[in-house]
Each structure stands twice: as structure tokens, then as C-alpha cells.
Design a protein around this motif. Structure first.
Motif, PDB file in Angstrom:
ATOM      1  N   PHE A 322       0.915  -1.116  -0.119  1.00 32.72           N
ATOM      2  CA  PHE A 322      -0.048  -0.038   0.122  1.00 32.72           C
ATOM      3  C   PHE A 322       0.938   1.317   0.022  1.00 32.72           C
ATOM      4  O   PHE A 322       1.892   1.388   0.910  1.00 32.72           O
ATOM      5  N   GLY A 323       0.791   1.960  -0.882  1.00 31.18           N
ATOM      6  CA  GLY A 323       1.293   3.375  -1.017  1.00 31.18           C
ATOM      7  C   GLY A 323       0.607   4.374  -1.351  1.00 31.18           C
ATOM      8  O   GLY A 323      -0.401   4.241  -2.528  1.00 31.18           O
ATOM      9  N   GLY A 324       0.415   5.520  -0.932  1.00 33.78           N
ATOM     10  CA  GLY A 324      -0.555   6.533  -1.235  1.00 33.78           C
ATOM     11  C   GLY A 324      -2.022   6.272  -1.176  1.00 33.78           C
ATOM     12  O   GLY A 324      -2.725   6.921  -1.703  1.00 33.78           O
ATOM     13  N   GLY A 325      -2.308   5.428  -0.257  1.00 32.72           N
ATOM     14  CA  GLY A 325      -3.583   5.212  -0.125  1.00 32.72           C
ATOM     15  C   GLY A 325      -4.262   3.927  -1.173  1.00 32.72           C
ATOM     16  O   GLY A 325      -5.355   3.815  -0.938  1.00 32.72           O
ATOM     17  N   ARG A 326      -3.231   3.598  -1.905  1.00 36.92           N
ATOM     18  CA  ARG A 326      -3.613   2.727  -2.925  1.00 36.92           C
ATOM     19  C   ARG A 326      -2.889   1.429  -3.106  1.00 36.92           C
ATOM     20  O   ARG A 326      -1.678   1.416  -2.614  1.00 36.92           O
ATOM     21  N   GLN A 327      -3.237   0.116  -3.450  1.00 37.35           N
ATOM     22  CA  GLN A 327      -2.574  -0.884  -3.690  1.00 37.35           C
ATOM     23  C   GLN A 327      -1.788  -0.653  -4.648  1.00 37.35           C
ATOM     24  O   GLN A 327      -2.254  -0.335  -5.922  1.00 37.35           O
ATOM     25  N   GLN A 328      -0.431  -1.004  -4.502  1.00 34.46           N
ATOM     26  CA  GLN A 328       0.541  -0.882  -5.438  1.00 34.46           C
ATOM     27  C   GLN A 328       1.551  -2.077  -5.603  1.00 34.46           C
ATOM     28  O   GLN A 328       1.789  -2.628  -4.673  1.00 34.46           O
ATOM     29  N   PRO A 329       1.740  -2.440  -6.826  1.00 33.55           N
ATOM     30  CA  PRO A 329       2.843  -3.690  -6.853  1.00 33.55           C
ATOM     31  C   PRO A 329       4.172  -3.240  -6.350  1.00 33.55           C
ATOM     32  O   PRO A 329       4.796  -2.359  -6.596  1.00 33.55           O
ATOM     33  N   GLN A 330       4.856  -3.986  -5.594  1.00 34.02           N
ATOM     34  CA  GLN A 330       6.167  -3.779  -5.075  1.00 34.02           C
ATOM     35  C   GLN A 330       7.178  -5.024  -5.385  1.00 34.02           C
ATOM     36  O   GLN A 330       6.740  -6.265  -5.309  1.00 34.02           O
ATOM     37  N   GLN A 331       8.260  -4.443  -5.892  1.00 34.99           N
ATOM     38  CA  GLN A 331       9.214  -5.731  -6.128  1.00 34.99           C
ATOM     39  C   GLN A 331      10.706  -5.519  -5.329  1.00 34.99           C
ATOM     40  O   GLN A 331      10.989  -4.095  -5.335  1.00 34.99           O
ATOM     41  N   GLN A 332      11.263  -6.472  -4.936  1.00 36.66           N
ATOM     42  CA  GLN A 332      12.425  -6.275  -4.341  1.00 36.66           C
ATOM     43  C   GLN A 332      13.172  -7.438  -4.897  1.00 36.66           C
ATOM     44  O   GLN A 332      12.822  -8.700  -5.240  1.00 36.66           O
ATOM     45  N   CYS A 333      14.519  -7.211  -5.205  1.00 30.28           N
ATOM     46  CA  CYS A 333      15.556  -8.272  -5.954  1.00 30.28           C
ATOM     47  C   CYS A 333      16.856  -8.312  -5.173  1.00 30.28           C
ATOM     48  O   CYS A 333      17.263  -7.431  -4.785  1.00 30.28           O
ATOM     49  N   ASN A 334      17.514  -9.121  -5.498  1.00 31.19           N
ATOM     50  CA  ASN A 334      18.997  -9.439  -5.310  1.00 31.19           C
ATOM     51  C   ASN A 334      19.508 -10.118  -6.385  1.00 31.19           C
ATOM     52  O   ASN A 334      19.088 -11.109  -7.113  1.00 31.19           O
ATOM     53  N   LEU A 335      20.680  -9.603  -6.971  1.00 35.49           N
ATOM     54  CA  LEU A 335      21.602 -10.053  -7.869  1.00 35.49           C
ATOM     55  C   LEU A 335      22.681 -10.734  -7.301  1.00 35.49           C
ATOM     56  O   LEU A 335      23.439 -10.010  -6.604  1.00 35.49           O
ATOM     57  N   LEU A 336      22.916 -12.130  -7.448  1.00 35.82           N
ATOM     58  CA  LEU A 336      23.942 -12.784  -6.843  1.00 35.82           C
ATOM     59  C   LEU A 336      24.895 -13.330  -7.750  1.00 35.82           C
ATOM     60  O   LEU A 336      24.535 -13.916  -8.728  1.00 35.82           O
ATOM     61  N   LEU A 337      26.085 -12.995  -7.516  1.00 32.16           N
ATOM     62  CA  LEU A 337      27.347 -13.760  -8.119  1.00 32.16           C
ATOM     63  C   LEU A 337      27.753 -15.106  -7.384  1.00 32.16           C
ATOM     64  O   LEU A 337      27.319 -15.295  -6.243  1.00 32.16           O
ATOM     65  N   PRO A 338      28.239 -16.092  -8.137  1.00 30.51           N
ATOM     66  CA  PRO A 338      28.532 -17.391  -7.362  1.00 30.51           C
ATOM     67  C   PRO A 338      29.529 -17.168  -6.498  1.00 30.51           C
ATOM     68  O   PRO A 338      30.328 -16.069  -6.495  1.00 30.51           O
ATOM     69  N   ARG A 339      29.874 -17.973  -5.616  1.00 32.57           N
ATOM     70  CA  ARG A 339      30.968 -17.832  -4.648  1.00 32.57           C
ATOM     71  C   ARG A 339      32.390 -18.302  -5.223  1.00 32.57           C
ATOM     72  O   ARG A 339      33.381 -18.394  -4.644  1.00 32.57           O
ATOM     73  N   ARG A 340      32.167 -19.090  -6.155  1.00 32.74           N
ATOM     74  CA  ARG A 340      33.469 -19.788  -7.054  1.00 32.74           C
ATOM     75  C   ARG A 340      32.762 -20.059  -8.493  1.00 32.74           C
ATOM     76  O   ARG A 340      31.917 -19.831  -8.634  1.00 32.74           O
ATOM     77  N   LEU A 341      34.046 -20.113  -9.040  1.00 32.16           N
ATOM     78  CA  LEU A 341      33.921 -20.108 -10.493  1.00 32.16           C
ATOM     79  C   LEU A 341      34.296 -21.530 -11.023  1.00 32.16           C
ATOM     80  O   LEU A 341      35.262 -22.394 -10.413  1.00 32.16           O
ATOM     81  N   TYR A 342      34.299 -22.026 -12.253  1.00 32.90           N
ATOM     82  CA  TYR A 342      34.675 -23.143 -12.800  1.00 32.90           C
ATOM     83  C   TYR A 342      36.082 -23.127 -12.814  1.00 32.90           C
ATOM     84  O   TYR A 342      36.570 -22.078 -13.186  1.00 32.90           O
ATOM     85  N   PRO A 343      36.772 -24.084 -12.634  1.00 34.53           N
ATOM     86  CA  PRO A 343      38.479 -24.140 -12.832  1.00 34.53           C
ATOM     87  C   PRO A 343      38.700 -23.826 -14.413  1.00 34.53           C
ATOM     88  O   PRO A 343      38.250 -24.562 -15.068  1.00 34.53           O
ATOM     89  N   VAL A 344      40.035 -23.394 -14.551  1.00 34.98           N
ATOM     90  CA  VAL A 344      40.627 -23.465 -15.609  1.00 34.98           C
ATOM     91  C   VAL A 344      41.733 -24.556 -15.640  1.00 34.98           C
ATOM     92  O   VAL A 344      42.525 -24.746 -14.855  1.00 34.98           O
ATOM     93  N   THR A 345      41.358 -25.664 -16.426  1.00 31.49           N
ATOM     94  CA  THR A 345      42.475 -26.914 -16.315  1.00 31.49           C
ATOM     95  C   THR A 345      43.398 -26.827 -17.270  1.00 31.49           C
ATOM     96  O   THR A 345      44.347 -27.756 -17.372  1.00 31.49           O
ATOM     97  N   ARG A 346      43.532 -25.940 -18.177  1.00 29.90           N
ATOM     98  CA  ARG A 346      44.693 -26.193 -19.499  1.00 29.90           C
ATOM     99  C   ARG A 346      45.909 -25.827 -18.457  1.00 29.90           C
ATOM    100  O   ARG A 346      46.019 -24.849 -17.487  1.00 29.90           O
ATOM    101  N   THR A 347      47.183 -26.447 -19.368  1.00 32.25           N
ATOM    102  CA  THR A 347      48.622 -26.041 -18.619  1.00 32.25           C
ATOM    103  C   THR A 347      49.039 -24.730 -19.148  1.00 32.25           C
ATOM    104  O   THR A 347      48.828 -24.610 -20.242  1.00 32.25           O
ATOM    105  N   LEU A 348      49.337 -23.869 -18.129  1.00 29.01           N
ATOM    106  CA  LEU A 348      50.065 -22.756 -18.239  1.00 29.01           C
ATOM    107  C   LEU A 348      51.745 -22.895 -18.630  1.00 29.01           C
ATOM    108  O   LEU A 348      52.228 -23.521 -17.875  1.00 29.01           O
ATOM    109  N   GLU A 349      52.065 -22.025 -19.694  1.00 29.83           N
ATOM    110  CA  GLU A 349      53.559 -22.106 -19.482  1.00 29.83           C
ATOM    111  C   GLU A 349      54.345 -21.170 -18.552  1.00 29.83           C
ATOM    112  O   GLU A 349      53.518 -20.221 -18.135  1.00 29.83           O
ATOM    113  N   PRO A 350      55.638 -21.055 -18.375  1.00 30.44           N
ATOM    114  CA  PRO A 350      56.228 -20.500 -17.137  1.00 30.44           C
ATOM    115  C   PRO A 350      56.274 -19.066 -17.920  1.00 30.44           C
ATOM    116  O   PRO A 350      56.346 -18.821 -19.200  1.00 30.44           O
ATOM    117  N   LEU A 351      56.162 -18.369 -16.915  1.00 32.84           N
ATOM    118  CA  LEU A 351      56.472 -16.829 -17.082  1.00 32.84           C
ATOM    119  C   LEU A 351      57.613 -16.496 -17.684  1.00 32.84           C
ATOM    120  O   LEU A 351      58.580 -17.154 -17.330  1.00 32.84           O
TER     121      LEU A 351
END
Length: 667
Positions: A322-351
Motif C-alpha cells: 500500500f502506497g499513497g492509500g492505494r494498492q501498488q505492486p512492490q518488487q524487491q530483488c537480489n542479484l547474486l554472483l557465485p561464490r566460486r568459478l569453474y576451474p581453468v584446467t589447461r596447462t600454463l607455460e612458465p612466465l
């Protein structure tokens, strides 16, 4: 009550009473002024139909070959058409102001009728202008700069007419007209003087010099006589900032997304609970918006935790409040990133022996060198502190110049070393991927490398899917909206947080997930790409905090580039091509932080030498490509900023800066 002879019904004198003689001086004067204004009104009303159309046609003509900020300054016809459109628009506003001044002398039904008519015509005038929101026409985005060019002048005209119609003596009118002009001149002169003194300066109280180490520098730069960009920012930005820098709407913590990719949502029992799963971006798609939209999954949350396979999830609680004396739609949201990522399995050359363990490129689109000095006080103060403490070696470069006035030319040179995307080449992160895990973190729903570099070259980790959400990007792939999305003139928020907070969270996640591997990350911010030049300042605190956070970013083994590709190329000053706007467009900012362990006496000498040398994006590419484990293409005209002393007699032709973009004053 009597009327003036020959005047329309409803017209009455302002001075004197109805019983006064018509020969009264003040009444006659007011009546004559009123009749002149009325005649002008009725004679010129038809202009309000033709003028907006003509101005609109000229304005659209400047956009026929692409976005207005990509129209080359040499295309004089486009500039003439833009200026002509502004003059036509101004003439309409002048007419409008004159009409309203005439209305103040009227009474009765005529006054009300004419007022309503003019308000209708004014609404039509704005309604007839182009409001397209596509990238190819910029639409309302450029319209802000277009109208901003005439609004200040219209206020001046309105004030002049107000003073002209005041029932006071001539001397008093002159004094009233001159007082604000004198005050504005004094304030402007003082502000311009301060901006002129600050313009050549940089970190550590150093400044751009005509010679260095006893050697003359071919590229002479003269301080602009009137740095209007700095002046306008000092006046306009505080006004925009109070509005654009508002906090994002607060959102309660509704959901969790744990390291096992399990989503738990806690909404009130009366609320409808849904979640949206955004796809992983292991590859970059040519039609990114369409691809992400197709692969995004919308689900109803049934009350039990669910396992998610996606790059991010948006949880939403929808209820009726209820807002301003009238019924109004209300939306609340969360945008969430993962806590971990998929691993990179390829072999890396030396620096390579001289290569840093980690490379971080913070790419701020459309920020000039002096824009960094004006907007990033906290960040630059932090750099000075870290340099003084010996945590990293900070270098700045006063003559780093653009090779084109837009991202396309400069990004191509910076990340491929080429000027033509049709030439066979690879991106610098593709070359570095042999020894580094790589991440591209952008805030647009655009396949950035294909658009600007001519070919799709994904990294190991790509953050793009979030920015295709309709609430941020709109419902089209090429949105260029004024108040929302990656180019807006106000805060950029999603689910109660700023966009750049998600980007830096993803950077932390990438860094921590690959703690045992060498890393390369390119983080591209578009906050500087908007006409008010105010939104980019919101990054200052976040980037300063990034350099203060030792929990994951270790500057002792990380090379950090803080840079831009070109300066600001939107807004009023750029539209009318002032000298300083053109100059700042061609002189982006560049700062390099090098780990102390990689500093040698030769490198320290090179950095001290090169801060006054003529540099381009080709040299940045050369320096980054030197860290690749294999021989990578490097332009023959480019130098390594770290390992070469760039000659002070280097010319624009030698640096491959097009003649139209060379701002050096030759010796």
C-alpha cells in the motif's frame, strides 16, 4: 474599463487606472510595447510549426553516418548542420520568450488563450525532435547536449527581456543588466585562471615540461587559454552529482547463493517468488543480447533450495503493498554472483623472466588526463601514498595521446597493435593466455572485442550476461538510453547496488579462485562515456578502496594499468568543437604501477624519461605483449614503455598519430 484603440479585446494597460487619460505617458508606453509584442506574437506564431521541423531535420542529418560522437571533426558539413540546428532552435526559444514577455502585459481571456497555445507549441517543439534511443542515432542522449547549448542563452534572453519590460528608468535597467554580467565575468575569470594553472600538473606536483633531462621535446604542448571543460565541470558537476550520485534504492537481503551453487530465497509468504538464471559466458557471442536472452531461464521458486548452473542469479519477491492509500505492486530483488568459478584446467607455460605474476588493466572509457586529476582525488592520493611507501612504483605520462577520437581506433591499437581490424592479428589477452588465466569484465551487453577489434576473442572468464537484463539494458541490444544502462547520465544500479560494485566483486572472485595461477584481467568501465562528465567520479572511492584492500590484490606482484583510450567526446563543448574539448579528447590518462621486484635501474630511468615522451596505445600494446611467452607481433613503430627510452624527437608521423589528431606544436 476602456481599451486601447486598435488593440485586441482583453488587452489592458499595465500602468495607470482605467480612468486615466490615454495620453498618460506611462500608459502610452506600456500600450505601445504591448502592441509591439502582440504583433510579434501573431506574426511569428507560424514559426513554431516550421522551426522545430527544420531544426530536427538538421539535427538528424548530423547522425546519418553513425553516432554523433563518431562523426570526425574534419566533416565540416556535419558541424555546420549541428550549429545551424542549434541556431534555429534558439530562434524558436527567443520567439517563445518574447511571447511570454508579451503575455505579462495582457489580461483577460486573450492572456489565458495565448498562454495555453504557446505551451502547446513548446510541447510540440520538443515532441518533434528525434527521441530514438538506438546506438546508431543516440537520440535523446545527444538531445540533452543539443538543448543544453541553447538553454543558457535562452535564460540570458529571458532576463534581458524581463529587464527591458520593467517599469523603471533606463539607467536602472542598464545597471540591472550589467550586474550579473560583471559578476559572471569575475567568477569565470578566477575559475579559468585556477584551471589554467592546474591543467599541466599531475601527481607528485610534477607537470608537463617543454624539455626534460636537458633535451628539447619535439612535441610542445601549450596550456589552453580557456579550459572551459574544467570550468563547466566545476559548475555543472555539483548540480548533476547531487542527483546522479544518489544511493541506489536499498534492497533487503532476500537470498543466498553458496559455494555449492545452491540458491535459497526467503520472501514473505504472501509474495510471489521467482528467480532468473543467467548463462555462463565461456564464449562471446556476436549477437550477445539475443543469445543471453534466449539462454536466460526464468523460474518460480517453490520454497526449497535449488541448485543453479549459471554465471549469476537474480532472485525477486513480488508483492502487493500500500502506497499513497492505494494498492501498488512492490518488487524487491537480489542479484547474486557465485561464490566460486569453474576451474581453468589447461596447462600454463612458465612466465618470462621479466614478466609480472599478475596484470590488471583498469580501462576507463572516455576520461582525459585532466579528467583523472579532477575526478579521482582519492585514487590519485592513494597512488602517491603507495609510491612513497615503496609498495609499488607509480609512473604517469603527460604526452600519452589518442590515435583516434573514439574507442574503435584506440582499443584496436591498444589490444591488437593494428590500425585495421582486417589485418590478421590476435588480441593481447589471447597472446598472454599461454601463461596467464584471463578475464574480461565489462558493463555492457555487447560483444566488445568483435565490435571494436573485428574478431571475437573470449577470455577464460567473461562477465557480460548480467548487463543484458532488461531493467538495465532495456529490451534491445543497441540501447543508448539517457537515464538507464551503460551510457546513462545518472547512477547505474541493479537490485540496490551500483554496477561497478558487481564488477569489482567479480574481479575479487576471479583473483581468489586463481590465487595459485598468474592472472590477466581487463576491467572496462563506461561511466565516463556520458555528457555530464559527472558519473565517472562515482568510481573514485571504489578504485581507491581496491588499491587499499590487501586481502587479495597484492601490489608487490601485480602490474596495474589505470588508463583511458581517449578523452570525453560527448556533451555541449564537444558538439560545438571548442579547442579545449578537442584537446582533451585527444589526451587520455595513463598511470602505470609496477611491482618493486621488477624495477631495475634501467627501468626506473626509462619510466622517468618516458613520462614526458610522446606515447600512444601502440606502445601500451607493445609493453603488454612483451610479457607473452612466445614472440608476439609488435608494431615496428612502437616502444616498450618499461624497457625502452622513447626519443624526445619522436614525431606524430613516427608514432602513427593521424595528422588530424596530433595536438603537438612542432618546434
Amino acid at each position: 474599463m476602456g481599451h486601447y484603440a486598435g488593440s485586441p479585446v482583453g488587452w489592458e494597460p499595465v500602468h495607470g487606472s482605467s480612468s486615466s487619460s490615454s495620453s498618460n505617458g506611462s500608459g502610452t508606453s506600456a500600450g505601445a510595447a504591448g502592441r509591439r509584442a502582440s504583433d510579434l506574437t501573431f506574426r511569428a506564431t507560424y514559426l513554431l510549426f516550421g522551426v522545430p521541423w527544420l531544426a530536427n531535420l538538421c539535427y538528424i542529418a548530423t547522425l546519418t553516418e553513425g553516432p554523433a560522437d563518431l562523426v570526425e571533426q574534419e566533416r565540416w558539413l556535419m558541424r555546420v548542420l549541428m550549429h545551424f540546428a542549434i541556431l534555429i532552435f534558439l530562434s524558436a526559444l527567443l520567439h517563445l520568450v518574447t511571447v511570454f514577455a508579451a503575455i505579462t502585459l495582457m489580461r483577460g481571456k486573450l492572456r489565458v488563450t495565448l498562454l495555453l497555445w504557446e505551451l502547446l507549441c513548446a510541447a510540440a517543439q520538443l515532441g518533434l525532435t528525434n527521441h530514438d534511443v538506438t546506438i546508431m542515432k543516440h537520440g535523446s542522449y545527444n538531445l540533452v547536449g543539443f538543448i543544453a547549448a541553447v538553454l543558457p542563452l535562452s535564460f540570458v534572453l529571458a532576463f534581458g527581456l524581463f529587464v527591458y519590460y520593467l517599469p523603471v528608468g533606463r539607467r536602472c535597467k542598464v545597471a540591472l543588466a550589467l550586474a550579473p554580467v560583471i559578476a559572471l565575468y569575475i567568477v569565470s575569470a578566477r575559475s579559468l585562471s585556477a584551471a589554467r594553472a592546474q591543467w599541466p600538473r599531475g601527481l607528485f606536483n610534477e607537470k608537463m615540461e617543454p624539455k626534460s633531462e636537458g633535451e628539447d621535446i619535439w612535441c610542445r604542448i601549450h596550456t589552453p587559454e580557456s579550459p572551459w571543460d574544467a570550468l563547466m565541470e566545476s559548475w555543472v558537476v555539483p548540480v548533476f552529482s547531487s542527483w546522479a550520485w544518489r544511493p541506489c534504492p536499498a534492497m533487503p537481503e532476500l537470498a543466498t547463493f553458496d559455494e555449492n551453487f545452491t540458491l535459497t530465497v526467503n520472501c514473505p509468504s504472501s509474495a510471489a517468488t521467482t528467480y532468473t538464471v543467467l548463462p555462463w559466458m565461456r564464449d562471446l557471442m556476436p549477437q550477445m543480447f539475443a543469445w543471453v536472452t534466449t539462454h536466460t531461464k526464468h523460474r518460480e521458486y517453490l520454497g526449497s533450495p535449488v541448485t543453479i548452473n549459471g554465471s549469476a542469479v537474480r532472485a525477486e519477491c513480488s508483492a502487493v503493498g500500500f502506497g499513497g492509500g492505494r494498492q501498488q505492486p512492490q518488487q524487491q530483488c537480489n542479484l547474486l554472483l557465485p561464490r566460486r568459478l569453474y576451474p581453468v584446467t589447461r596447462t600454463l607455460e612458465p612466465l618470462r623472466a621479466h614478466a609480472p605474476r599478475n596484470i590488471l588493466v583498469l580501462f576507463l572509457d572516455a576520461v582525459p588526463r585532466q579528467g583523472f586529476m579532477r575526478k579521482f582525488s582519492q585514487t590519485l592520493s592513494r597512488l602517491e601514498y603507495l609510491h612513497a611507501r615503496g609498495d609499488t612504483h607509480v609512473a604517469q605520462f603527460f604526452r600519452y595521446f589518442a590515435v583516434g577520437h573514439s574507442t574503435r581506433n584506440n582499443a584496436r591499437a591498444m589490444f591488437t597493435g593494428r590500425s585495421d581490424h582486417t589485418q590478421a592479428t590476435t588480441t593481447v589477452w589471447k597472446a598472454l593466455s599461454a601463461s596467464y588465466t584471463t578475464a574480461l569484465i565489462d558493463n555492457t551487453c555487447v560483444e566488445w572485442s568483435r565490435k571494436y577489434l573485428g574478431r571475437s576473442t573470449p577470455a577464460d572468464y567473461n562477465l557480460n550476461a548480467l548487463w543484458c537484463l532488461p531493467e538495465y539494458n532495456g529490451n534491445r541490444s543497441d540501447t543508448y538510453e539517457l537515464l538507464n544502462g551503460p551510457w546513462s547520465i545518472q547512477r547505474r544500479c541493479l537490485c540496490g547496488r551500483r554496477i561497478h560494485d558487481y564488477m569489482l566483486d567479480y574481479l575479487r572472485l576471479f583473483w581468489e579462485e586463481n590465487a595459485d595461477k598468474p592472472k590477466f584481467a581487463l576491467v572496462k568501465f563506461t561511466e565516463g562515456h556520458e555528457p555530464s562528465a559527472s558519473v565517472v567520479g562515482m568510481l573514485d572511492e571504489a578504485i581507491a578502496q581496491l588499491f587499499s584492500d590487501r586481502s587479495y590484490l597484492n601490489l608487490s606482484d601485480t602490474e596495474v594499468w589505470l588508463l583511458s583510450d581517449h578523452g570525453l567526446h560527448t556533451g555541449f563543448l564537444w558538439a560545438v568543437r571548442t579547442h579545449n574539448a578537442i584537446f582533451e579528447n585527444k589526451s587520455p590518462g595513463l598511470f602505470l604501477m609496477t611491482p618493486p621486484s621488477l624495477m631495475t635501474p634501467e627501468r626506473e630511468q626509462n619510466l622517468r624519461h618516458n613520462k614526458q615522451a610522446l606515447l600512444t596505445a601502440y606502445d601500451i600494446y607493445h609493453t603488454l605483449a612483451d610479457n607473452a611467452p612466445e614472440d608476439t607481433f609488435t608494431p615496428p613503430h612502437a616502444y616498450s614503455i618499461l624497457d625502452d627510452g622513447i626519443p624526445y624527437n619522436r614525431t606524430c608521423d613516427e608514432a602513427k598519430i593521424p595528422h588530424a589528431h596530433c595536438i603537438c606544436r612542432r618546434k
